[in-house]
Design a protein around this motif. Sequence first.
Motif, short mmCIF file in Angstrom:
data_model
loop_
_atom_site.label_atom_id
_atom_site.label_comp_id
_atom_site.label_asym_id
_atom_site.label_seq_id
_atom_site.Cartn_x
_atom_site.Cartn_y
_atom_site.Cartn_z
N ARG A 189 0.85 -1.19 0.00
CA ARG A 189 0.00 0.00 0.00
C ARG A 189 0.88 1.24 0.00
O ARG A 189 1.96 1.27 0.60
CB ARG A 189 -0.97 -0.02 1.18
CG ARG A 189 -0.32 0.15 2.53
CD ARG A 189 -1.37 0.13 3.63
NE ARG A 189 -0.74 0.50 4.90
CZ ARG A 189 -1.38 0.54 6.06
NH1 ARG A 189 -2.65 0.21 6.13
NH2 ARG A 189 -0.74 0.90 7.16
N ALA A 190 0.38 2.28 -0.66
CA ALA A 190 1.21 3.45 -0.96
C ALA A 190 1.76 4.13 0.29
O ALA A 190 2.90 4.62 0.29
CB ALA A 190 0.42 4.44 -1.80
N GLN A 191 0.98 4.18 1.39
CA GLN A 191 1.44 4.92 2.56
C GLN A 191 2.63 4.25 3.27
O GLN A 191 3.26 4.84 4.13
CB GLN A 191 0.30 5.14 3.56
CG GLN A 191 -0.19 3.91 4.29
CD GLN A 191 -1.70 3.82 4.29
OE1 GLN A 191 -2.33 3.75 3.24
NE2 GLN A 191 -2.30 3.81 5.46
N ASN A 192 2.95 3.01 2.88
CA ASN A 192 4.08 2.31 3.48
C ASN A 192 5.35 2.42 2.65
O ASN A 192 6.39 1.87 3.02
CB ASN A 192 3.74 0.85 3.72
CG ASN A 192 2.82 0.66 4.91
OD1 ASN A 192 1.66 1.05 4.87
ND2 ASN A 192 3.33 0.11 5.99
N ILE A 193 5.28 3.17 1.56
CA ILE A 193 6.45 3.36 0.69
C ILE A 193 7.30 4.52 1.21
O ILE A 193 6.78 5.59 1.52
CB ILE A 193 6.00 3.66 -0.75
CG1 ILE A 193 5.29 2.43 -1.36
CG2 ILE A 193 7.17 4.12 -1.61
CD1 ILE A 193 6.21 1.29 -1.72
N ILE A 194 8.60 4.31 1.30
CA ILE A 194 9.56 5.38 1.64
C ILE A 194 10.52 5.50 0.47
O ILE A 194 11.18 4.53 0.07
CB ILE A 194 10.34 5.06 2.94
CG1 ILE A 194 9.41 5.09 4.16
CG2 ILE A 194 11.45 6.07 3.16
CD1 ILE A 194 8.84 3.77 4.54
N LYS A 195 10.59 6.68 -0.12
CA LYS A 195 11.48 6.89 -1.27
C LYS A 195 12.93 6.94 -0.79
O LYS A 195 13.24 7.54 0.24
CB LYS A 195 11.09 8.16 -2.01
CG LYS A 195 9.71 8.07 -2.66
CD LYS A 195 9.36 9.33 -3.44
CE LYS A 195 7.95 9.23 -4.02
NZ LYS A 195 7.57 10.43 -4.80
N LEU A 196 13.80 6.32 -1.57
CA LEU A 196 15.22 6.29 -1.23
C LEU A 196 15.93 7.48 -1.88
O LEU A 196 15.77 7.71 -3.09
CB LEU A 196 15.88 5.00 -1.74
CG LEU A 196 15.62 3.70 -0.99
CD1 LEU A 196 16.36 2.57 -1.69
CD2 LEU A 196 16.05 3.81 0.46
#
Length: 349
Positions: free
Chosen positions: A135-142
Amino acid sequence: MKGMMEAVIKTKAAPKNMEFTTVPIPEITPDQVLVQIKASGICGTDHSLYHWNEAIANSYKLQFPSIFGHEFSGVIAEVGSRVQGMNVGERVTVNPILYCGQCSYCAEGIINICDNRPFLGTDYDGGFAQYVAVRAQNIIKLPDSVSFKSGALMEPLCVAIHAVERAKPQFGETAVVVGPGAIGLLMLLVLKNMGVGKVIVTGSGVDKDRLVTAKELGADYTINIDEQDPVTAVKDLTGGRGADVIFDAAGHHSVVQQAVQMVAKHGKIAVTGLPSKASELMMTPIAMREISIIGNRAYEQKTWFQAAKMIEGGLDVEPIGTHTLPLKDWEKGMELLDKRQGLRVILQP
């Protein structure tokens, strides 16, 4: 994205019973993204579930076949129709805690103790595969300067940062890290990075190589508890005072009992390890010496951004990823952990 992918699956609730095979690429919902995995770490939890440790397995709602792995990084391969601000090709890592966002703890930002927190890599399929739906809210951009390997090590780094932040050691204080595994050595790196005075790392005879690594990573002193009494050694190194903060990264029931003896008055004992047996504690010295015992679980959402900034700022976590193997050689990775060789094994799909 339709098609098949390579994955390592656990087929049933029993020791081993894992295999490298092909399964369908997961289909994403409008609120999810599909991540193509570039690096995935084997955690102690994965190792325990491989050997089917009942105490750990019962902590999750596992369904079979199951894909483990919750420490991973990669690139976005597909974006759900309702997701905004994310694009195919962006480099990312993932917070595996699927916090509810509705309970009183989530409202305070402490998603790690959310009342309803299924987990990627146990309750839902995780990172021992070529693709995973998140789910999108669990994505952290590197950040561009953070490698995929470092991105896969961010989850255990977050565990270390959260424990250190809750214990709040002060500049110049002495800290002891009990247990020179991946989490313990990441705690060492965080403590040295923030300016703690002395960091002492303890381990047993089977940890000899890891204690050497601890020295290489900046430990001021290491103690092999099979060769010297750690309580006496810590007292000697602190002029009889004891350590200001002690971190239990070992998860053995004896650690907190030992820590009570080696901590200074008004000191803190931070517990991150998860023992399978109860610890016996005499509460009188805890009260009389004003000792605080602090439990630590996982990390908050903000911890991920702290971790990214620390790595971007020069914190080198890559030595913790001691072995890199193709995904198909996952069993060799488990064997390395069986022999306590290395720290984190990184699988590359």
